[in-house]
Structure formats: C-alpha cells, structure tokens
Design an enzyme around this catalytic site. Structure first.
Site, PDB file in Angstrom:
ATOM      1  N   PHE A   8    -105.796  54.956  16.456  1.00 30.76           N
ATOM      2  CA  PHE A   8    -104.796  55.083  17.931  1.00 30.76           C
ATOM      3  C   PHE A   8    -104.294  53.789  18.346  1.00 30.76           C
ATOM      4  O   PHE A   8    -104.261  53.442  19.588  1.00 30.76           O
ATOM      5  CB  PHE A   8    -105.561  55.726  19.012  1.00 30.76           C
ATOM      6  N   VAL A  11     -98.695  53.053  16.640  1.00 32.04           N
ATOM      7  CA  VAL A  11     -97.853  54.319  15.954  1.00 32.04           C
ATOM      8  C   VAL A  11     -98.928  55.375  16.176  1.00 32.04           C
ATOM      9  O   VAL A  11     -98.308  56.531  16.500  1.00 32.04           O
ATOM     10  CB  VAL A  11     -97.915  54.124  14.263  1.00 32.04           C
ATOM     11  N   LYS A  98     -97.843  51.375   4.465  1.00 32.62           N
ATOM     12  CA  LYS A  98     -97.423  50.916   3.376  1.00 32.62           C
ATOM     13  C   LYS A  98     -98.264  50.185   2.388  1.00 32.62           C
ATOM     14  O   LYS A  98     -98.133  50.481   1.255  1.00 32.62           O
ATOM     15  CB  LYS A  98     -95.980  50.128   3.889  1.00 32.62           C
ATOM     16  N   GLU A 122     -93.498  58.914   5.108  1.00 32.34           N
ATOM     17  CA  GLU A 122     -91.948  58.655   5.334  1.00 32.34           C
ATOM     18  C   GLU A 122     -91.676  57.421   6.275  1.00 32.34           C
ATOM     19  O   GLU A 122     -91.004  56.616   6.235  1.00 32.34           O
ATOM     20  CB  GLU A 122     -91.135  59.992   6.339  1.00 32.34           C
ATOM     21  N   GLY A 127     -89.349  52.357   9.355  1.00 31.94           N
ATOM     22  CA  GLY A 127     -89.731  53.089  10.391  1.00 31.94           C
ATOM     23  C   GLY A 127     -89.256  54.323  10.517  1.00 31.94           C
ATOM     24  O   GLY A 127     -89.673  55.460  10.271  1.00 31.94           O
ATOM     25  N   GLY A 180     -94.295  45.728  20.054  1.00 33.42           N
ATOM     26  CA  GLY A 180     -95.027  46.488  19.063  1.00 33.42           C
ATOM     27  C   GLY A 180     -94.615  46.755  17.768  1.00 33.42           C
ATOM     28  O   GLY A 180     -94.904  47.631  17.136  1.00 33.42           O
ATOM     29  N   ASP A 194     -94.887  42.227   4.176  1.00 27.13           N
ATOM     30  CA  ASP A 194     -94.617  43.660   4.433  1.00 27.13           C
ATOM     31  C   ASP A 194     -93.371  44.112   3.760  1.00 27.13           C
ATOM     32  O   ASP A 194     -93.348  45.088   3.484  1.00 27.13           O
ATOM     33  CB  ASP A 194     -94.506  43.571   6.120  1.00 27.13           C
ATOM     34  N   LYS A 198     -93.032  47.333   0.977  1.00 22.77           N
ATOM     35  CA  LYS A 198     -92.019  48.318   1.060  1.00 22.77           C
ATOM     36  C   LYS A 198     -90.940  48.561   0.086  1.00 22.77           C
ATOM     37  O   LYS A 198     -90.610  49.683  -0.351  1.00 22.77           O
ATOM     38  CB  LYS A 198     -91.014  48.084   2.348  1.00 22.77           C
ATOM     39  N   GLY A 295     -91.628  49.936  15.659  1.00 23.23           N
ATOM     40  CA  GLY A 295     -91.716  50.488  17.174  1.00 23.23           C
ATOM     41  C   GLY A 295     -92.383  51.706  17.259  1.00 23.23           C
ATOM     42  O   GLY A 295     -92.417  52.656  16.352  1.00 23.23           O
TER      43      GLY A 295
HETATM   44  N1  HSE Z   1     -94.232  45.104  11.122  1.00 20.28           N
HETATM   45  C1  HSE Z   1     -93.476  46.240  10.609  1.00 20.28           C
HETATM   46  C2  HSE Z   1     -91.834  45.717  10.768  1.00 20.28           C
HETATM   47  C3  HSE Z   1     -93.603  47.269  11.250  1.00 20.28           C
HETATM   48  O1  HSE Z   1     -91.742  44.758  11.792  1.00 20.28           O
HETATM   49  O2  HSE Z   1     -91.074  46.219  10.267  1.00 20.28           O
HETATM   50  C4  HSE Z   1     -92.910  48.525  10.589  1.00 20.28           C
HETATM   51  O3  HSE Z   1     -93.411  48.639   9.312  1.00 20.28           O
END
Ligand code: HSE
Length: 399
Positions: A8, A11, A98, A122, A127, A180, A194, A198, A295
C-alpha cells in the site's frame, strides 16, 4: 469480484483510491462491482478509509472469493514467492513491478498460461502510458526493428528541472521523491537500472526473447555536466536518458545511456515526468507513445485497467509470450554504430577525421567537442584515444 492489494505504497494506495472513486464507472466497464477485500502491508494505516488491512499473506491466498490480486510491493522478494503461490492457487495477478517482470516474467507468464489465468503488467513500463498492451496486441502483425524510450519519469523530471530551470541535481531529485516518482532507493532511477528493467521488458515483447537485464550495458545521468548541456543546446540537441533495443545479427541488443537527441526528434520535447516511447516497425514505420511515466494516479490507472481486463478475461488467457533467456540470443551491441558527441580537453587539431562538427566552449579555451560520424564500439574506443594531446572528458551517443 473481490480483489486484494499487496503493498500500500504510492501505487497501491493509488489503486485503492481509483477503485473507490471510479466504482460506478468500473461496474459498467467490467460488468460487476469490484470490492477490495484485503490490503497486505506490514505498516499500519489508521487514517485510511479502507479498513481491510492485513499483515498475513495467507488471508489473501486462502480467500476463495478473491479472484484478482494486485501486486504493488516492488522488489523480487517476497513478491515473486507470493505471485507464484497466487497463480498456482488459480488467482489472476496484476503488477506494476518491473524488476519482477524483467527477472521472472517468463516463468510467471507460463504458469498463468497453463492455468488459463492472466499475469498482466501494463503499469511496469511507462507508468500510465498504454504500451505493454499495444506491444502484445496491436503491433503483432509485423517485425519491430527498434524501440527507443524515455522510460524513467524521475530522471526526465530531474534533467528538465536542471536544464530548463537551473535547479541542482540534488534538489530536483528531492522534488521527484516528494512527488512520488522515485524508487525507494533512487539510485535505481539515476543510475539507469529502472530504465534497464523496462527496456528488457520491451525487448522481450518486441522480439519474443527474454533478455538478461543484468547483462545490459547501463549508464545513468549522474555524470552529465552543465558544460555538456551547453554544448547540446548550442548544437541543437537535448540530453535524455534513453533505453534502446534492437534485433541484431548476433541476437537482441538492449542498452541504457544518456544521449544527445536532435531537437527535431519527438523524444527531445518530452519533459518533466513524461515518458515517450518510439517503436519502429518494418512495415509500420514509427509509432509513438506519450504520457505520465510515474506518479500515483497515472500508474494506478494502468493497474486498474489491467484489473478490468482480468475480470473480462476470467478463464481466458490473454497470450503474452516470449522465449526463455539464452545467453547466445543476447547481443552486446558491439557491431551497432551510433554517432557520438565527444568532449575533449586540449587544443582541437586543425582536422578531426570522421567528425561532422567541431564546437568550442564559451567558458574554457582548453576544450572542445566533436560530433562523430556513426561508429561501432571498437571504432569509437579507438577514436577517443586517437587525438594527440587531447583527453576525452565525456562521451554520449546521438540518436
Ligand atoms: N521510479 C520510476 C520512474 C517509477 O521514475 O519512472 C515508475 O516506474
């Protein structure tokens, strides 16, 4: 349909908010009400309007009425173990994770497929942008040749704040965290990890083969200097953190790097938390996707849309499939040629072979930058050390 949420945080709480706020509309979209029956989190949320918190995963696993579980925990453990147990117990799983999809997606998708369930993700890339679903449903008629993406909202926000508003890296990062956008450990954002996960997911979807993201050459944004930005601006480029994947003769290549992007390229105009992805296809040409890449509510929207899809596809597996990873199917991209920006200290020779442009700094006499013609890895390594009396200070690809 009873659903559960595991995790929680930004997201997960967004999913709670979207399901509650849009209940009436969601009933119309999926034909039945969605009820949040359990929320798994080790923390307490006394102020939340939702009152179904638990700290025990078994409350979800053993509730036969729960058909769809949202995993927004992040990380591999215990998300992997929980997801596998849920799928094996016949529950559909939706994730924004991811790292988990990039690491264990092949296996989890297979478990779902064998049981006529769905494992949907998705929200794991881009995002709120619909990119995963188009990749496995709309763009299936022809071969993709390349995918280029700005895939991390945090770094794109930082670069925009630094270069359009003159903010420092540290304060821009802090603002991204407050909004966030950033990962729990923002190193994953700023060092490119990150984006790496992806682009690994997009490569698997585009080329049908899992790649090992740990073997993807990955560079973040921490070494970009104000001087690099000044050169980029003067020469007609933006600087963006790019994930690129491509099918080469020796396998599927993926790489993550800060790049000079010509201002005429649509990716150059993507700012703030927005992400943009260009998929290039043989017959199709270029297709572009754009939207908020991070976000709470944009990402939660992507998760809830997957929940709706799972409810609409009970006992029907939506085929999402790629081959297991094999080292021999993954290329390191050594043969791939990019043009480069190289900034040198020293005095520019009268003639720099293999370069289309030589530019000079306005603040220092003892440095210059060049834009090269396309060079593969061996050629660019040779080039940067070939100018007598000059030392490379920074090197970036041009896309
Ligand atoms: N930390 C990631 C970003 C969150 O800033 O894109 C979304 O995957």
């Amino acid at each position: 349909m009873k659903i559960a949420i595991m995790g929680f945080g930004v997201v997960g709480s967004g999913v709670g908010e979207v399901v509650t706020k849009n209940q009436e509309m969601l009933v119309k979209k999926c034909g039945e009400p969605i009820e949040i029956a359990h929320i798994l989190d080790l923390r307490d949320f006394p102020d939340s309007e939702l009152k179904c918190f638990t700290k025990d995963f078994n409350d979800i696993l053993n509730d036969d009425e729960v058909g769809v579980v949202v995993e927004t925990m992040g990380g591999i453990n215990p998300a992997y173990d929980f997801t596998k147990k849920l799928l094996l117990a016949g529950k559909q799983v939706i994730t924004s994770n991811k790292e988990l999809v990039a690491t264990h997606g092949t296996e989890l998708l297979q478990i779902a497929r064998e049981r006529n369930l769905n494992y949907l993700f998705e929200a794991s890339v881009g995002g709120g942008i619909p990119i995963i679903r188009p990749m496995y449903s709309c763009l299936t008629a022809g071969e993709a040749t390349d995918v280029f993406g700005i895939l991390n909202g945090t770094t794109n926000y930082i670069l925009t704040q630094m270069f359009q508003c003159g903010e420092s890296f540290e304060s821009a990062l802090k603002a991204a965290q407050q909004k966030g956008y950033a990962e729990a450990d923002p190193t994953a954002d700023v060092e490119g990890f990150d984006t790496c996960r992806k682009i690994a997911i997009l490569a698997a979807l585009a080329f049908g083969k899992a790649i090992d993201y740990k073997k993807v050459s990955t560079e973040g944004i921490t070494k970009i200097s104000a001087e690099d930005v000044a050169y980029a601006d003067k020469l007609g480029y933006s600087i963006k953190l790019i994930g690129h994947c491509k099918k080469l003769e020796d396998g599927v290549y993926a790489g993550v790097f800060p790049a000079f992007v010509p201002k005429g390229n649509p990716l150059a105009g993507i700012n703030d938390v927005f992400n943009g992805i260009i998929v290039k296809g043989d017959d199709l040409g270029d297709v572009m996707f754009y939207g908020r890449g991070a976000g709470k509510l944009p990402t939660a929207n992507a998760v809830v849309a997957d929940v709706v899809d799972a409810i609409k596809h009970q006992n029907v597996n939506i085929v999402i499939k790629w081959d297991e990873h094999k080292d021999e199917n993954q290329s390191q991209g050594d043969s791939l040629a990019y043009a480069y920006y190289v900034r040198f200290s020293g005095v520019a020779p009268a003639n720099v072979p293999g370069c289309s442009v030589v530019a000079f700094s306005e603040s220092s006499e003892n440095e210059f930058a060049v834009l090269t013609e396309p060079k593969n890895k061996k050629q660019i390594d040779g080039f940067v050390n070939s100018l007598e009396g000059c030392k490379p200070i920074s090197i970036m690809r041009i896309i």
